[in-house]
Every structure is written in C-alpha cells, then in structure tokens.
Design an enzyme around this catalytic site. Structure first.
Site, PDB file in Angstrom:
ATOM      1  CD  GLU A 183     -14.428  54.673   8.728  1.00 16.26           C
ATOM      2  OE1 GLU A 183     -15.073  55.223   7.818  1.00 16.26           O
ATOM      3  OE2 GLU A 183     -14.527  53.455   8.988  1.00 16.26           O
ATOM      4  CB  CYS A 195     -10.323  54.330   0.302  1.00 17.88           C
ATOM      5  SG  CYS A 195     -10.856  54.311   2.022  1.00 17.88           S
ATOM      6  CG  ASP A 228     -17.668  58.275   7.705  1.00 19.17           C
ATOM      7  OD1 ASP A 228     -18.579  59.096   7.463  1.00 19.17           O
ATOM      8  OD2 ASP A 228     -17.850  57.052   7.740  1.00 19.17           O
ATOM      9  CG  HIS A 274     -32.142  49.965  -3.972  1.00 20.96           C
ATOM     10  ND1 HIS A 274     -33.052  49.169  -3.343  1.00 20.96           N
ATOM     11  CD2 HIS A 274     -30.933  49.479  -3.604  1.00 20.96           C
ATOM     12  CE1 HIS A 274     -32.426  48.252  -2.631  1.00 20.96           C
ATOM     13  NE2 HIS A 274     -31.139  48.423  -2.773  1.00 20.96           N
TER      14      HIS A 274
END
Length: 588
Positions: A430, A501, A454, A191
């Site tokens: 993926e 991507c 991935d 975060h």
C-alpha cells in the site's frame, strides 16, 4: 415543496415514510460561579445526572432483548462503560472543584477541550470517535437541566431525520421501528454508520441541510443504495418508488443466486472472491453472499471500540470466530493498523501534521511490541484451537527491515506456544516503496495483498476525503495499473498469491483489468461479491489480458477508463444484466 438530495449511501435499502425530526440543537451553556460551600452539592448534581444517563442507556439495552448480540450491542456497552469511567466524569469533577463553576459549564468545557484535540486530526474515522463522547455529554447536560432523555413518537412509517445521530441513537430508533435514518452530516466510517449497517436500517448521511428543509410529517423517500433522498415527492412518483423497492428486492434475490457461482472466468481461470470484514456481525453476510474466504479482517474496530486495548483472551475469542466462520483455507487477519490518527476512545491523540504518514500500521506495532505480541499470540492460539491455518497480514510495510522484524516477533511468539498453530505471513502493498520493492518482499513473504485505497492515495499524493482533490483519486491512473502489474510480475517467479483488497476489487469495470493483470484473489465488501462473481463468469481471462495489456500502454486516466468501458461492453455486454452495464459506464 419537492426537494431532492444525493449524499453518502451508508446502509442499503428503500424506505417511503413520514419525517420524524430529531431536534438536537446545542444547548446554550452559561458559566456560573458557585459558592465554595456548594461545590460538593454541585458535584453530586453532576453525578446524579450521570446516573440518570446511565439508566437511560440501560433501558435502551434492556429493550433490545436478552439474546441479542452484535457490534451495536458492544457500542452501547461502550457508552455505558464510559459513563462509569472516571475518564470523562473525573475531569468534570476536578473542574467544578478547582474553578468553582457550575456542572453544565464544566461538562461543556471538558467537551470543548476534547474537540480541540481532534481539530487537527484529518482522519475522518477518528473525528467520528469524538461523537460518542459528545453525545454522552449532551445526554448529561439534558439530565442536568431536568430534560431527561428525548422520546420520539415513532409510527410504523417513521423516517428519522437529524443533524447527526450517535450510535446509541441508531440502536434505539431502529429498535423502535424507524424505517430509515437520514442526517445532515456523517461519514461511512462513523460509529453510527457501522451500527446502521449492523442493524440493517437504510441510512443516508451527509445531506448538509436536510433538517432545515424537512418538517415533521413530510413524506420522504430514502434510497440507501444510491444515497438519494426526496422530500415531499409528487403523487405520480409514489408508484414508481414502490416499484423501485420491489425491483431492489428482486435484485437482492437475484444477487443471492449469483452468490452461488464459482469464482471462475468463462475460460476456466480461477479467481478467489473473498470478503473484507470489519465487524464480526458481517461474517454471516460473507457466507450468505458467497465469500470464498476472508481476504482481510480489519482489527481496528476491536481496538478502538473501548477505552482500553482488548486483552489476549478477548482477541482470541474474536479471531476464533473469524477463523471458523467459513470452510476456507483463506482466513486473513490484518494486524493492528492504528497509531498517529487512530487510538482507542479516550486516549491522547498525537498532534502530527500528517498522521496518515506517521506512526501507524506496522510502525506502531514495532514501537509497541508488547501489544503486537499479544495480538499475534491471540491469533496463533485461535489457529491452534481450530486446527486451521491463518494468514497474518502486515499493514503499512515500506521495506524489508520492517518485514523481518515483524516475522522475528511472530516466530518468537509461536515458539512459546509449541506445536499447534499454522500460519502464513503476508504484506500489504500500500506504499509506493513496497510496490517498487515487491520482488524483494515476495522473496520473504508468503503472500501479497495490494491495498489499493492507500496505494492510490500515496502514489498520486491525493487525500481522498479532501473535497478539493478527491476527483483526482482514480484506480484507472496509469501509474496505479503499472504498479499493480509490477507487483504481480514480482510475485509470479516465487509462486506466491497476489490479492487486491481495496475498493478497486469490487468495482465492476476494474475486475477485467485486475484479472488481465494476473491478480489471483479479489477481496471486497460482502455486498459486492455476488455482482463480481456474475461478471467474472461472463468474461474470459484471454480477452481480459488483451484489455490489461492495451491499458498499460495508455497515458491518462480518462483514456484507460474510456477504453476499458468500451471494451467490456463490446465484448461481454450482451451477457450482463442491464444494471451492470449502467455501473460499468458510470463507475461507482
């Protein structure tokens, strides 16, 4: 004494200032039995500390200004909500009452139990979600002890140095003028890292022992682009640092010029250059840096930033903002890639041994169908209200049956909305099974998007965040190139677009390979877009095909990497900026 360290570059920028050390060592908490007659007063003491903690956060929020928006503000609101919620305070109050212990011990015990739940979770993103709860607990403990909120004196040249920082810390110290933030620990998915990017403060994390080496007032240099931090630099280095800062400013200006370039090779091959976006704050950057579309909007942050899933209306407003951010036919929203190791703050975690291979992505959506329907309805409503077609991207598809089930649900939701929404359904390639079955998937999907992060991890059986094997993680592995080539070949007869991507799309030495393999869209982080556009406009599709064809015949990662590097520099090196050559020779 001069100390130089290199770690994780979190938020770009150059800073030269003085160390302000945030000393936040763990408090020693003793267990004390309290008299039964004092239980209620002890509970009141705890709630008073919670109230003071909330007041401190509200004070930070008030200092941000009434017109400010953004995900850093949302995170601050989340922390305030958590203090108001019984999720944390309820457990502490019950422990005080049931065991007759002091409030400090109860707070510490609850935090320890929550830490234990995260200990077996390998996913870094979820480990960092614990930090929000941990820092709230630390804030409450300080108020129980009467210490109150820490106030650092920040001058105009202050660089905050800490073992770790919370998202709230980043907001507070950035607003009070910190030039940069550096920490011993932290990751790019935390975060605090997300917020550092959002508020635009240079940051480097994962320096391990910087707090042990830095002293208040030390001069410190921070390069948020490369992840370099230098303590007590020599006087002869200062001028070069200032020049570097000036050079980076010039480079940023030059990059903005590259952003205006079209996504097209020298010989006219059009390759759309799109943005990967996680926070709505990034949408403005996507436009500024030349994105030709949104190749993937990740929705996980929207779902994990609070204790509960967002409702349909909140999602609708969020997706509408994404869809209208650019004048482009490519606006792609990935459905929730959550589950197993990713849950909203406060929800119980699964104890699966391999969360990355567990109930996540489309598997989770097909298990929690109502949540999936709510998300799809919000996406389709956003499409209908804007009159724009939206691309729905399904993550973690491993076979045809999952795709068919998901499409059936989308059609069911759409039929309930009547006329209006316009959508296309795409599949993230993926998993190795999806890559192998790409021809069958292409027959039932509208587009394919290869998630190389991935795909590389699963194909090579490598945990990319495991320091012992991460060196094996490479987009140049021959198995990866052959899988990508197979996916493109499978999609070509169907006439459907194929995108990449993953991080591979934004790595300069990989661009000619992907163009040569026939990939038609590259989607990446916004700051990579101008660089990729410049490189794309300096190469040709014809010669890129030659490089890709030859690479597919090589047997090792090293052979492919060396060959591509050599060919790119030989063919196009004279037309590329020097900093591009450096990146191609030593890929990031």
């Amino acid at each position: 004494m001069r100390v130089e360290r290199k770690a994780i570059p979190i938020s770009g920028g150059i800073a030269l200032g003085r160390v302000v050390l945030l000393d936040r060592s763990r408090m020693i908490v003793e267990r004390k039995q309290i008299d039964p007659a004092s239980v209620e007063s002890e509970k009141d003491r705890f709630m008073t500390a919670v109230g003071r903690s909330k007041a401190e956060l509200l004070s930070i929020k008030d200092g941000m200004g009434s017109t400010e928006e953004g995900d850093h503000l949302q995170i601050l609101n989340l922390n305030i909500m958590m203090l108001e919620d019984e999720l944390l305070s309820g457990e502490v109050l019950r422990l005080i009452e049931s065991e007759g212990v002091n409030a400090e011990w109860a707070v510490n015990s609850v935090l320890s139990r929550k830490s234990e739940k995260f200990r077996n979770v390998e996913d870094i993103y979820m480990k960092e979600r614990l930090a929000d709860i941990y820092y709230l607990g630390e804030r409450i403990l300080r108020n129980l002890r009467g210490a109150g909120d820490e106030k650092l004196r920040l001058g105009k040249d202050s660089v905050l140095v800490a073992h770790d920082v919370s998202a709230v810390d980043v907001v507070e110290y950035a607003k009070h003028g910190a030039l940069a933030i550096v920490t011993d620990i932290g990751t790019s998915t935390s975060h605090s890292a997300i917020v550092a990017k959002s508020v635009g403060v240079p940051a480097v994390m994962g320096l391990e022992d910087i707090t042990l080496r830095a002293c208040p007032g030390d001069r410190i240099f921070v390069d948020g682009f490369s992840g370099t931090v230098i303590l007590d630099p020599g006087e002869h280095e200062i001028d070069s640092f200032r020049k570097l800062k000036s050079d980076y400013a010039a480079l940023e200006k030059k990059l903005l010029e590259y952003a205006k370039l079209p996504g097209r090779t020298l010989d006219g091959r059009v390759v759309r250059i799109n943005a990967n976006v996680e926070l709505t704050d990034e949408l403005g950057h996507a436009s500024c840096f030349g994105a030709e579309g949104i190749g993937m909007y990740r929705t996980e942050f929207l779902f994990t930033k609070s204790a509960n899933y967002p409702g349909e209306q909140e999602q609708y407003e969020n997706y509408k903002k994404v869809i209208t951010s650019l004048d482009s036919p490519i606006m792609t929203i990935r459905t929730l890639d959550i589950g197993g190791d990713k849950f909203p703050t406060g929800m119980e975690l699964s104890r699966m041994l391999n969360p990355a291979l567990g109930l996540r992505g489309i598997r989770y959506s097909l298990r929690d169908v109502e949540t999936f329907k709510t998300q799809i309805k919000a996406i389709l409503r956003a499409s209908a209200s804007t009159g724009k077609k939206v691309r729905i991207l399904l993550p973690m598809i491993s076979g045809i049956s999952e795709l068919r089930k998901a499409k059936a649900i989308i059609s069911e939701v759409a039929s309930g909305l009547g006329e209006g929404p316009s959508w296309a359904v795409g599949v993230m390639i993926e998993t190795p099974s999806a890559a192998i079955m790409a021809s069958d998937i292409a027959a039932e999907a509208d587009f394919l998007s290869i998630g190389t992060n991935d795909l590389i991890q699963y194909t090579l059986a490598i945990d990319r965040v495991n320091e012992h094997v991460s060196y094996l993680y490479s987009p140049f592995h021959p198995a990866i190139l052959r899988l990508i080539s197979g996916v493109v070949d499978a999609a070509r007869p169907r006439g459907i677009p194929v995108a990449v991507c993953g991080e591979m799309a934004g790595q300069l030495p990989c661009v000619p390979l992907l163009v040569g393999l026939g990939v038609g869209e590259l989607s990446m982080n916004t700051h990579s877009i101008p660089r990729v556009k410049k490189l794309l406009g300096s190469i040709t599709e014809k010669e890129s095909r030659e490089i890709a064809r030859a690479s597919l015949g090589l047997k090792t990662e090293a052979d492919i990497r060396d060959y591509v590097t050599r060919e790119v520099i030989k063919k196009w090196g004279d037309s590329l900026p020097p900093e591009f050559i450096e990146e191609i020779v030593v890929p990031s």
